[in-house]
Design a protein around this motif. Structure first.
Motif: not given
Lengths: 93, 417
Positions: A1-2, A14-15, A17-19, A57, A71, A73, A75-76, B301, B308, B310
């Motif tokens: 989870m971001l 993260e939930t 947000f939209g991307y 975002w 960000r 991509t 390691t996120y 998304k 990996k 979420s």
């Protein structure tokens, strides 16, 4: 989870947000002057880097405002968050 | 090639299966190859195989940066089907399915193809209209399919909840492709690596391409972690890393790389003997021979190469799964993993020449490439051998994004993208 820092609301899951994909893709100023290849590049072609990515975002479940982030991509890990219209930290890439 | 048979199995049983011969060599790279395939996944190996078998080109290297079966080929949920809406898609996916039906015998390797059928559920009126349209289109294109009503779905999938209490994801019906099913993911990787090796192709593992050299817009070779290799034809088949390869030749692709997650439950007794997908709720399920429920979802998304994703994606898909199949509510999950998939804006692949002489791309399969590995390899081999696409992959060109002739399979094919 971001875990994402909205420039207005602070850190949220993260939930919320939209991307919006790659940032800083500018709509052509004179659309009539574009060739098909240039249109294709604007509409479909993406940088898709393995590494630092400047992306959009939107805080859908919060203030509903858009912002940009940098960000990694692989390691996120987020490196920076900045508002729309602001210069990306670290300057142009 | 030393054949696998009941006799070799019996002979090796006598020495406790400790003396099986190696399935393919691990050769040192040669100085020059006629064709270099970047990426030793299913699509890459199948491309090399058909280049040798159908076009007589055997001086080929397949360069794999990791190990055979370690990428998306070893990470997918093994579903095979060809019930795509558009004619171009039906052509290439159905070619793939037909090749699946013969490949085990052809390469003396059991791919464990199990044509147990694939259902794509409809949860609302619009889903059902789309399903009717797609099944009709499939049948016109020679792809098998029927529309099922809820009772027929329940009869085939006893664990599904079609009752009125399932108000979140009511099951109004499904499309059913009887010839769809599953095949063993590792078997394709290992079987095709062995088949390639038998045809004289060098399958080179732990060899990463670090650069591609050009002269006058022609490919002349590739730099790798194991030295420079001369070649004038390069086929890039690197799925999520296609953009990385494209940047080596200063090209941009209409592709973004996303994590795609999947998971398996603890093994249980047989409860489902078909494959059920739901594009609308992004969850698909089948049961492996070991008894594990194999569960897949939609992509995360955001762009990501990290293999990996979420947890939120897992939570959503499991919530939907429990709603559709209440029996799974207390199952434990055994393993969970992710791959890195290359998604195209129209959910269709690129199997294409490029403006650079000798540079070819086979990518953009997104979440649905596994089923097409053989068909994609067959078409891509033709494209590389003749420097012209085959009729089956002509539409899957890079130019379609300029002409506007995109092949929009989002939703249309019940694709869980």
């Amino acid at each position: 989870m971001l875990y994402i820092q909205c420039p207005w609301c602070g850190w949220r899951d993260e939930t919320e947000f939209g991307y919006g994909g790659e940032a800083h893709i500018e709509r052509p100023k004179d659309p009539d002057a574009l060739s098909d290849a240039e249109w294709a590049d604007y509409l479909f072609m993406r940088t898709n880097p393995r590494g630092l990515h400047r992306e959009r975002w939107v805080h859908t479940a919060g203030c509903r405002r858009w912002f940009n982030a940098i960000r990694d991509t692989e390691t996120y890990e987020f490196k920076a968050f900045y508002r729309m219209g602001e210069e990306p930290p670290g300057g142009e890439k | 090639m030393r054949k696998y048979s009941i006799f070799s199995l019996a002979r090796n049983a006598l020495s406790h299966h400790e003396n099986w011969w190696q399935a393919w060599r691990s050769p040192e790279p040669k100085k020059r190859y006629d064709v270099v395939i970047i990426g030793g996944g299913g699509h890459g190996l199948c491309t090399a195989y058909y280049l040798a078998k159908e076009h007589g080109i055997t001086n080929i290297a397949v360069l794999e940066k990791g190990w055979i079966g370690g990428g998306n080929t070893g990470r997918n949920t093994t579903i095979i089907r060809s019930n795509y809406l558009w004619t171009a898609s039906a052509g290439i996916y159905e070619k793939g399915l037909k090749l699946w039906e013969d490949i085990s015998r052809e390469v003396n390797f059991n791919m464990m193809l199990s044509q147990r059928g694939v259902l794509n559920l409809g949860h609302n009126l619009q889903d059902m209209r789309t399903i009717e349209r797609r099944v009709n289109a499939n049948r016109l294109n020679g792809v098998d399919g029927v529309v099922l009503n809820p009772k027929q779905v329940k009869k085939m999938v006893p664990i599904i909840d079609i009752s009125e209490t399932n108000t979140r994801f009511p099951v109004l019906g499904a499309s059913y492709q009887p010839r769809g099913g599953i095949a063993r993911h590792d078997a394709l990787a290992w079987g095709m690596a062995r088949a390639c090796d038998d045809l004289g192709i060098d399958v080179i593992q732990e060899c990463e391409v670090t650069g591609i050299r050009r002269e006058d817009n022609r490919i002349v070779g590739v730099d790798t972690t194991r030295g420079y290799i001369e070649t004038d034809r390069v086929g890039a088949v690197t799925a999520g890393n296609s953009g990385v390869i494209a940047s080596m030749v200063d090209m941009r692709l209409p592709i973004e790389s996303h994590p795609l997650q999947a998971l398996v439950s603890e093994p249980i007794k047989p409860v489902i003997d078909t494959v059920v997908m739901s594009g609308a709720v992004h969850v698909y399920i089948s049961q492996s021979d070991k008894g594990e429920l194999v569960i897949g979802a939609g992509i995360d998304k955001y762009n990501g190469y990290g293999q990996k994703g979420s947890l939120t994606v897992i939570e959503e898909q499991l919530a939907a799964l429990v709603e559709l199949y209440p029996i799974v509510s207390r199952l434990r999950l055994m393993r969970h993993w992710a791959g890195c998939v290359d998604t195209c804006p129209d959910a269709s692949p690129l199997v294409t020449k490029t403006p650079i002489q000798g540079m070819y791309f086979n990518c953009g399969w997104g979440t649905g490439g596994w089923k097409a590995t053989l068909g994609s390899g067959w078409c891509f081999a033709h494209t590389i051998a003749n420097d012209e696409p085959h009729a089956l992959n002509e539409a899957f060109s890079l130019q379609r994004f300029e002409t506007g002739a995109v092949i929009d399979e989002h939703g249309a094919a019940g694709v869980a993208h």
